[in-house]
Enzyme design. Structure first.
Site, PDB file in Angstrom:
ATOM      1  N   THR A 100       0.861  -1.183   0.000  1.00 38.27           N
ATOM      2  CA  THR A 100       0.000   0.000   0.000  1.00 38.27           C
ATOM      3  C   THR A 100       0.895   1.229   0.000  1.00 38.27           C
ATOM      4  OG1 THR A 100      -1.696  -1.200   1.175  1.00 38.27           O
ATOM      5  CG2 THR A 100      -1.857   1.198   1.214  1.00 38.27           C
ATOM      6  N   LYS A 107      -7.797   1.315  -2.744  1.00 39.50           N
ATOM      7  CA  LYS A 107      -7.308   0.866  -1.435  1.00 39.50           C
ATOM      8  C   LYS A 107      -7.470   1.976  -0.386  1.00 39.50           C
ATOM      9  CE  LYS A 107      -5.186  -1.567   1.711  1.00 39.50           C
ATOM     10  NZ  LYS A 107      -4.147  -2.525   1.885  1.00 39.50           N
ATOM     11  N   LYS A 141       0.245   4.570   8.562  1.00 40.56           N
ATOM     12  CA  LYS A 141       0.886   4.930   7.279  1.00 40.56           C
ATOM     13  C   LYS A 141      -0.184   5.089   6.186  1.00 40.56           C
ATOM     14  CE  LYS A 141       1.940   1.519   4.814  1.00 40.56           C
ATOM     15  NZ  LYS A 141       1.790   0.717   3.644  1.00 40.56           N
TER      16      LYS A 141
HETATM   17  P1  NA7 Z   1       5.943  -6.630   6.964  1.00 48.39           P
HETATM   18  O1  NA7 Z   1       5.603  -7.929   7.579  1.00 48.39           O
HETATM   19  O2  NA7 Z   1       6.496  -5.542   7.838  1.00 48.39           O
HETATM   20  O3  NA7 Z   1       6.997  -6.904   5.777  1.00 48.39           O
HETATM   21  C1  NA7 Z   1       7.623  -5.880   5.068  1.00 48.39           C
HETATM   22  C2  NA7 Z   1       8.493  -6.470   3.995  1.00 48.39           C
HETATM   23  O4  NA7 Z   1       9.056  -5.409   3.211  1.00 48.39           O
HETATM   24  C3  NA7 Z   1       9.675  -7.268   4.544  1.00 48.39           C
HETATM   25  O5  NA7 Z   1       9.947  -8.338   3.688  1.00 48.39           O
HETATM   26  C4  NA7 Z   1      10.804  -6.230   4.477  1.00 48.39           C
HETATM   27  O6  NA7 Z   1      12.082  -6.805   4.400  1.00 48.39           O
HETATM   28  C5  NA7 Z   1      10.468  -5.546   3.180  1.00 48.39           C
HETATM   29  N1  NA7 Z   1      11.069  -4.222   3.067  1.00 48.39           N
HETATM   30  C6  NA7 Z   1      10.761  -3.115   3.764  1.00 48.39           C
HETATM   31  N2  NA7 Z   1      11.525  -2.070   3.374  1.00 48.39           N
HETATM   32  C7  NA7 Z   1      12.327  -2.543   2.398  1.00 48.39           C
HETATM   33  C8  NA7 Z   1      13.319  -1.951   1.597  1.00 48.39           C
HETATM   34  N3  NA7 Z   1      13.638  -0.664   1.719  1.00 48.39           N
HETATM   35  N4  NA7 Z   1      13.950  -2.728   0.706  1.00 48.39           N
HETATM   36  C9  NA7 Z   1      13.642  -4.017   0.575  1.00 48.39           C
HETATM   37  N5  NA7 Z   1      12.695  -4.650   1.311  1.00 48.39           N
HETATM   38  C10 NA7 Z   1      12.043  -3.915   2.214  1.00 48.39           C
HETATM   39  O7  NA7 Z   1       4.704  -5.975   6.225  1.00 48.39           O
HETATM   40  P2  NA7 Z   1       3.416  -6.719   5.622  1.00 48.39           P
HETATM   41  O8  NA7 Z   1       3.852  -7.906   4.843  1.00 48.39           O
HETATM   42  O9  NA7 Z   1       2.389  -6.867   6.674  1.00 48.39           O
HETATM   43  O10 NA7 Z   1       2.869  -5.587   4.620  1.00 48.39           O
HETATM   44  C11 NA7 Z   1       3.513  -5.322   3.383  1.00 48.39           C
HETATM   45  C12 NA7 Z   1       2.713  -4.310   2.594  1.00 48.39           C
HETATM   46  O11 NA7 Z   1       1.383  -4.784   2.318  1.00 48.39           O
HETATM   47  C13 NA7 Z   1       2.527  -2.961   3.275  1.00 48.39           C
HETATM   48  O12 NA7 Z   1       2.558  -1.920   2.319  1.00 48.39           O
HETATM   49  C14 NA7 Z   1       1.149  -3.092   3.906  1.00 48.39           C
HETATM   50  O13 NA7 Z   1       0.582  -1.823   4.171  1.00 48.39           O
HETATM   51  C15 NA7 Z   1       0.400  -3.940   2.929  1.00 48.39           C
HETATM   52  P3  NA7 Z   1      12.899  -7.238   5.751  1.00 48.39           P
HETATM   53  O14 NA7 Z   1      12.497  -8.647   6.035  1.00 48.39           O
HETATM   54  O15 NA7 Z   1      12.484  -6.268   6.832  1.00 48.39           O
HETATM   55  O16 NA7 Z   1      14.305  -7.089   5.366  1.00 48.39           O
END
Ligand code: NA7
Length: 294
Positions: free
Chosen positions: A93, A168, A236
Site C-alpha cells: 500500500t 485501497k 501509514k
Molecule cells: P511486513 O511484515 O512488515 O513486511 C515488510 C516487507 O518489506 C519485509 O519483507 C521487508 O524486508 C520488506 N522491506 C521493507 N523495506 C524494504 C526496503 N527498503 N527494501 C527491501 N525490502 C524492504 O509488512 P506486511 O507484509 O504486513 O505488509 C507489506 C505491505 O502490504 C505494506 O505496504 C502493507 O501496508 C500492505 P525485511 O524482512 O524487513 O528485510
C-alpha cells in the site's frame, strides 16, 4: 508463467506460499536474507541474491514491501534484471503518486506495472482469498490472472496506474471507521457491566455485525491485540489517504481522528499491536474521562 516475490514479510510470505501451491513460484528475494532463506527452503524455490537476479529469472515479479520509499528502492534494484514484456505487480500500500511514478519509469523500458494493493489482511493472504484492487493496463491483468487468482479470490480493475491505490485508500478509510466503532462500542459495553460474552453474538448477528467483530470481538475484550493488521501500517495508510484528500482540499474527520489516536498508541508503545488496540484508548476514557477532548 514464472512468478517471483520480492518482500517476504507477513503478506509477501503468504502470497509466495499460495503461488508455490499453484505451481507458479520460480523464486523469491528478501532484504533480510535469513527470512528469504527460510521461505526458499520451505517452498523449494531459488533465493535470488538481489532483486535484479529475481527479475532475470521471472516473467512476473510481485513486490510486497512496507512503504513508498521502500518500493522505489526495490524497483530501482529490480531494473537491471527487467526487460520488455516483463510485468511488475506491486501489492504494497503506497501513494497514488508513487504508483504513477513507478509505472512511468518502467513503461520507458517496455516493462508493464500494475499497482495491486490488497485487502483481507494476513488471514486473507494465508487463505489466498485477498481482494486485489488493480490499476494499469487491463490486458496485462488478463495475462497474469493465474498469478492473481493464486493469491486472491478476485482482482478487480479500476483504471490506469494509481487507481488500485485509490480504491485501497477508500477501503482504508472504511476500515478506520469499523475499528473505531467496534473499539468504542465494546469499551462502552464493558464499562456498562454488560455480559459481553452474551452480547457479542447478538451484535455479530444484527445490524452491527462485521467481519472484524466476528474475528476479533472476544480477543479485544480479553485484551489480546496480537496482530493482525498493525497500528503502524494503518497509520501509514491513513496518512496516504490524508495526502490524497488534501489534493481535493478536504479533511475527513474520521481520518484525522484515527491518525491522532494511532499516534497516541504509538507514543504509548503499542504501534506493533493490532489496530483493535484502539480499544485501549477507549477503555482509558472510562477510567479518566475526556469530556473536554477527543
Ligand atoms: P511486513 O511484515 O512488515 O513486511 C515488510 C516487507 O518489506 C519485509 O519483507 C521487508 O524486508 C520488506 N522491506 C521493507 N523495506 C524494504 C526496503 N527498503 N527494501 C527491501 N525490502 C524492504 O509488512 P506486511 O507484509 O504486513 O505488509 C507489506 C505491505 O502490504 C505494506 O505496504 C502493507 O501496508 C500492505 P525485511 O524482512 O524487513 O528485510
Amino acid at each position: 508463467m514464472k512468478v517471483g516475490v520480492a518482500g517476504l514479510g507477513v503478506m509477501g510470505r503468504a502470497m509466495a506460499r499460495n503461488l508455490a501451491s499453484a505451481g507458479l513460484l520460480a523464486g523469491v528475494w528478501n532484504r533480510t536474507r535469513s527470512r528469504g532463506e527460510a521461505v526458499a527452503e520451505e517452498l523449494n524455490v531459488s533465493l535470488a541474491d538481489d532483486p535484479a537476479a529475481l527479475a532475470r529469472l521471472c516473467e512476473v515479479v510481485i513486490t510486497c514491501v512496507s512503504a513508498d520509499e521502500d518500493l522505489l528502492e526495490v524497483i530501482e534494484a529490480l531494473r537491471p534484471g527487467l526487460a520488455a514484456g516483463k510485468v511488475v505487480v506491486d501489492t504494497s500500500t503506497v501513494g497514488v503518486d508513487t504508483a504513477e511514478t513507478v509505472a512511468e519509469r518502467l513503461h520507458e523500458e517496455g516493462v508493464a506495472f500494475l499497482d495491486a494493493p490488497v485487502t483481507g489482511g494476513p488471514e486473507g493472504a494465508e487463505a489466498g482469498t485477498l481482494q486485489i484492487m488493480v490499476g494499469g493496463d487491463p490486458e496485462v491483468l488478463e495475462r497474469i490472472q493465474p498469478a492473481m487468482l493464486a493469491i486472491g479470490s478476485q482482482a478487480t480493475h479500476f483504471g490506469p496506474a494509481g487507481y488500485g491505490q485509490r480504491a485501497k485508500a477508500v477501503n482504508q478509510v472504511m476500515v478506520a471507521g469499523i475499528v473505531q466503532a467496534i473499539s468504542e462500542a465494546l469499551s462502552f459495553a464493558d464499562a456498562s457491566g454488560l455480559d459481553t460474552e452474551r452480547l457479542l453474538p447478538v451484535l455479530t448477528g444484527g445490524a452491527a455485525g462485521s467481519r472484524l467483530l466476528e474475528r476479533r470481538g472476544s480477543r479485544i475484550l480479553a485484551g489480546d491485540f496480537e496482530p493482525g493488521f498493525r497500528v503502524v501500517l494503518h497509520h501509514k495508510d491513513l496518512n496516504l489517504c490524508r495526502r490524497l484528500l488534501q489534493s481535493m482540499d478536504v479533511n475527513l474527520p474520521m481520518v484525522e481522528m484515527t491518525i491522532k489516536h494511532y499516534e497516541r498508541l504509538i507514543e504509548q508503545g503499542y504501534g506493533e499491536e493490532d489496530t483493535s488496540a484502539l480499544y485501549r484508548l477507549k477503555r482509558q476514557l472510562f477510567e479518566t474521562g475526556n469530556r473536554k477532548s477527543l
